[in-house]
Design an enzyme around this catalytic site. Structure first.
Site, PDB file in Angstrom:
ATOM      1  N   MET A  30      43.092  44.022 -51.246  1.00  0.00           N
ATOM      2  CA  MET A  30      43.850  44.061 -49.996  1.00  0.00           C
ATOM      3  C   MET A  30      44.812  42.872 -49.960  1.00  0.00           C
ATOM      4  O   MET A  30      45.309  42.508 -48.897  1.00  0.00           O
ATOM      5  CB  MET A  30      42.905  44.031 -48.796  1.00  0.00           C
ATOM      6  CG  MET A  30      41.946  45.224 -48.792  1.00  0.00           C
ATOM      7  SD  MET A  30      41.503  45.825 -47.134  1.00  0.00           S
ATOM      8  CE  MET A  30      40.730  44.389 -46.438  1.00  0.00           C
ATOM      9  N   GLY A  31      45.081  42.280 -51.130  1.00  0.00           N
ATOM     10  CA  GLY A  31      46.034  41.176 -51.182  1.00  0.00           C
ATOM     11  C   GLY A  31      45.433  39.865 -50.731  1.00  0.00           C
ATOM     12  O   GLY A  31      44.212  39.726 -50.637  1.00  0.00           O
ATOM     13  N   PHE A  32      46.336  38.882 -50.462  1.00  0.00           N
ATOM     14  CA  PHE A  32      45.918  37.511 -50.177  1.00  0.00           C
ATOM     15  C   PHE A  32      44.968  37.057 -51.281  1.00  0.00           C
ATOM     16  O   PHE A  32      43.830  36.661 -51.037  1.00  0.00           O
ATOM     17  CB  PHE A  32      45.290  37.395 -48.783  1.00  0.00           C
ATOM     18  CG  PHE A  32      45.730  36.129 -48.113  1.00  0.00           C
ATOM     19  CD1 PHE A  32      47.066  35.977 -47.721  1.00  0.00           C
ATOM     20  CD2 PHE A  32      44.864  35.080 -47.903  1.00  0.00           C
ATOM     21  CE1 PHE A  32      47.501  34.812 -47.128  1.00  0.00           C
ATOM     22  CE2 PHE A  32      45.288  33.903 -47.310  1.00  0.00           C
ATOM     23  CZ  PHE A  32      46.608  33.762 -46.925  1.00  0.00           C
ATOM     24  N   LEU A  33      45.474  37.137 -52.496  1.00  0.00           N
ATOM     25  CA  LEU A  33      44.654  37.005 -53.699  1.00  0.00           C
ATOM     26  C   LEU A  33      44.007  35.633 -53.813  1.00  0.00           C
ATOM     27  O   LEU A  33      44.616  34.619 -53.457  1.00  0.00           O
ATOM     28  CB  LEU A  33      45.525  37.263 -54.924  1.00  0.00           C
ATOM     29  CG  LEU A  33      46.211  38.641 -54.958  1.00  0.00           C
ATOM     30  CD1 LEU A  33      47.075  38.764 -56.203  1.00  0.00           C
ATOM     31  CD2 LEU A  33      45.200  39.770 -54.881  1.00  0.00           C
ATOM     32  N   GLU A  35      40.750  33.425 -56.343  1.00  0.00           N
ATOM     33  CA  GLU A  35      40.184  33.324 -57.689  1.00  0.00           C
ATOM     34  C   GLU A  35      39.326  34.542 -58.059  1.00  0.00           C
ATOM     35  O   GLU A  35      39.280  34.951 -59.221  1.00  0.00           O
ATOM     36  CB  GLU A  35      39.306  32.070 -57.730  1.00  0.00           C
ATOM     37  CG  GLU A  35      39.360  31.317 -59.016  1.00  0.00           C
ATOM     38  CD  GLU A  35      38.753  29.937 -58.811  1.00  0.00           C
ATOM     39  OE1 GLU A  35      38.038  29.491 -59.716  1.00  0.00           O
ATOM     40  OE2 GLU A  35      38.974  29.342 -57.740  1.00  0.00           O
ATOM     41  N   HIS A  37      39.756  37.706 -57.216  1.00  0.00           N
ATOM     42  CA  HIS A  37      40.637  38.779 -57.689  1.00  0.00           C
ATOM     43  C   HIS A  37      41.153  38.482 -59.092  1.00  0.00           C
ATOM     44  O   HIS A  37      41.224  39.369 -59.948  1.00  0.00           O
ATOM     45  CB  HIS A  37      41.849  38.929 -56.760  1.00  0.00           C
ATOM     46  CG  HIS A  37      41.500  39.268 -55.339  1.00  0.00           C
ATOM     47  ND1 HIS A  37      41.702  38.386 -54.300  1.00  0.00           N
ATOM     48  CD2 HIS A  37      40.967  40.382 -54.787  1.00  0.00           C
ATOM     49  CE1 HIS A  37      41.319  38.951 -53.163  1.00  0.00           C
ATOM     50  NE2 HIS A  37      40.862  40.163 -53.433  1.00  0.00           N
ATOM     51  N   LEU A 148      30.959  41.706 -57.485  1.00  0.00           N
ATOM     52  CA  LEU A 148      29.635  41.928 -56.900  1.00  0.00           C
ATOM     53  C   LEU A 148      29.414  41.143 -55.617  1.00  0.00           C
ATOM     54  O   LEU A 148      28.417  41.332 -54.937  1.00  0.00           O
ATOM     55  CB  LEU A 148      28.541  41.583 -57.916  1.00  0.00           C
ATOM     56  CG  LEU A 148      28.275  42.693 -58.927  1.00  0.00           C
ATOM     57  CD1 LEU A 148      27.354  42.218 -60.028  1.00  0.00           C
ATOM     58  CD2 LEU A 148      27.670  43.910 -58.229  1.00  0.00           C
ATOM     59  N   SER A 185      34.657  32.014 -51.487  1.00  0.00           N
ATOM     60  CA  SER A 185      35.092  32.891 -50.407  1.00  0.00           C
ATOM     61  C   SER A 185      36.195  32.174 -49.640  1.00  0.00           C
ATOM     62  O   SER A 185      36.160  30.948 -49.486  1.00  0.00           O
ATOM     63  CB  SER A 185      33.927  33.169 -49.445  1.00  0.00           C
ATOM     64  OG  SER A 185      34.416  33.664 -48.215  1.00  0.00           O
ATOM     65  N   SER A 186      37.151  32.944 -49.160  1.00  0.00           N
ATOM     66  CA  SER A 186      38.209  32.306 -48.381  1.00  0.00           C
ATOM     67  C   SER A 186      37.638  31.735 -47.088  1.00  0.00           C
ATOM     68  O   SER A 186      38.235  30.865 -46.461  1.00  0.00           O
ATOM     69  CB  SER A 186      39.340  33.299 -48.085  1.00  0.00           C
ATOM     70  OG  SER A 186      38.971  34.615 -48.359  1.00  0.00           O
TER      71      SER A 186
END
Lengths: 285, 285
Positions: A30-33, A35, A37, A148, A185-186
């Site tokens: 969904m973008g906003f890539l 690490e 991704h 995962l 995680s962001s």
């Protein structure tokens, strides 16, 4: 890297590559890539000739009170990151391109959605199933790479592939972690210093649960009690859930067999963190 | 002709043909082949390099009081007919091969199923959608050939292909008819001599409806009234339904535009016959 806005261009170009005998690796985002991704892209490059990424914020998987409108979007930054990571084709459609008319049918995920995060997000995985089904049909990858960290999403997609015989191999990619074990995680930036210090204990607790299983405990309730009591000892935050289920079916089985997931969600002040480990019962310590 | 029992063999062999650049034409059947099916094979041979037929009586599309168990099966006869018609690959799976486990999700057709024959067969088209989705994924045809006799089935499949972006071209094939216009059907043998004499009038009535539209009538109710009064004049049998809907969306539109279907079901003593014609509004007489 070439960017496509339409399904048609994407299908045509990938179709040509497949006729040349190239294997297609696919990373859905969904973008906003971040690490995570880029790690999926790296795995795809290792195993496939051509790597396709899609960036699409799918309205169908957001609930009415969720943040579809506010979800962060940054095409320029994402394109640069994707290109640098080695993506060959970026599929970047609009909502109108993906859903040009009211759908005439829907996918209803009937199993494995009333547990873990699915319990509090009714309809979420139905929306995931529809968009991933569409993206698989448009891109027709040989292999699709999923992290995962979102284990329930991986489970739903694996179950969909099996249920509908979709000719795609789902590749599970290990969660990327900080050196101390905290899953990247962001949302980690929302942790206070104290919370950040405690957070790696979540993963450590999952590992203790795994050790119990590896040491021969197969009684689900026993493992859940252990995890719950460990997690309730923490001085900050609050346990949302912890569970042990068969994977990827996400069935409740009192006596664990085969592959199982040990998962948790933990609520800190500003951030809700999820994490999990997967273990095969009978696997050696 | 080669016969495959497993999804895996089928996918592998067809995959090889596609890598060679061959186009794949596909005819889905429940077996007990008749002229209608063989006509679909002939069309597929005209347009594609390789023709695949599947024979599978799909339990999911039979209601609890319908005739899944009694549905006629004759593998030897069907294999011979398929081979003679020029089928290259016959996919003939068991129920266990197609549904090895309880499905984890389902397709719900949300539009166009409460009309025509769907109104009296709840869930039927959900079952059709699941099996055709699976068969499309296993066989991956370039073109799939369906007879317009089962127009609602064609509509559901076209809508599914659009909704999920399945890379298959659905080819609508005209209903095969007797010389007097009666649509061919295995059920025609159940007609008495008198009924058989009357039956072609069903198609004639549909043609009169089409003429009305071609002559400029676009008021749906007017056309339905006309058809109903014509069909109620017959001395034998009983009208089950007649309807005029947009095609393939099967929407009710008071003012007809675009492509529309004029359809009927008529109950004789031992046989319920269905028939339809499709017409584009504004098309010349």
């Amino acid at each position: 890297m070439r960017t496509f806005r339409t399904k048609k261009e994407t299908q045509t170009e990938i179709g040509l590559q497949k006729l040349k005998g190239k294997t297609i690796g696919y990373v859905a985002t969904m973008g906003f890539l971040h690490e995570g991704h880029l790690n999926l892209v790296a795995k795809a490059k290792e195993q496939c000739d051509v790597v396709v990424m899609s960036i699409f914020v799918n309205p169908l998987q957001f609930g009415p009170n969720e943040d579809f409108e506010r979800y962060p979007r940054d095409e320029k930054r994402d394109s640069e990151l994707a290109e640098k990571a080695g993506v060959d084709y970026l599929f970047y459609p609009t909502v109108e391109e993906m859903y040009p008319e009211e759908p005439m049918m829907e996918i209803r995920v009937t199993k494995g959605t009333d547990v873990l995060c699915g319990a509090s997000r009714p309809g979420h995985f139905d929306g995931v199933a529809v968009v991933v089904m569409k993206l698989f049909q448009i891109i027709q990858p040989n292999k699709a790479f999923f992290g995962l960290k979102d284990a329930q999403q991986v489970a739903v997609i694996e179950n969909m592939v099996r249920t509908f015989d979709i000719p795609v191999e789902v590749i599970r990619c290990e969660t990327v972690r900080e050196e101390d074990g905290l899953a990247k995680s962001s949302r980690n930036v929302y942790l206070s210093d104290e919370e950040r210090k405690l957070a790696p204990q979540l993963y450590q607790t999952l590992l203790k649960g795994r050790e119990l299983i590896q040491a021969g405990t197969t009684d689900r309730d026993k493992i859940i009690s252990f995890l719950t009591s460990e997690l309730n000892k923490f001085s900050l935050g609050k346990l949302d859930y912890t569970d042990v289920l068969s994977f990827p079916t996400l069935n409740v089985e009192k006596q664990l067999t085969g592959e199982v997931i040990i998962a948790l969600a933990y609520q800190f002040k500003q951030a809700r963190l999820i994490d999990n480990v997967i273990v095969r019962v009978g696997e050696e310590l």
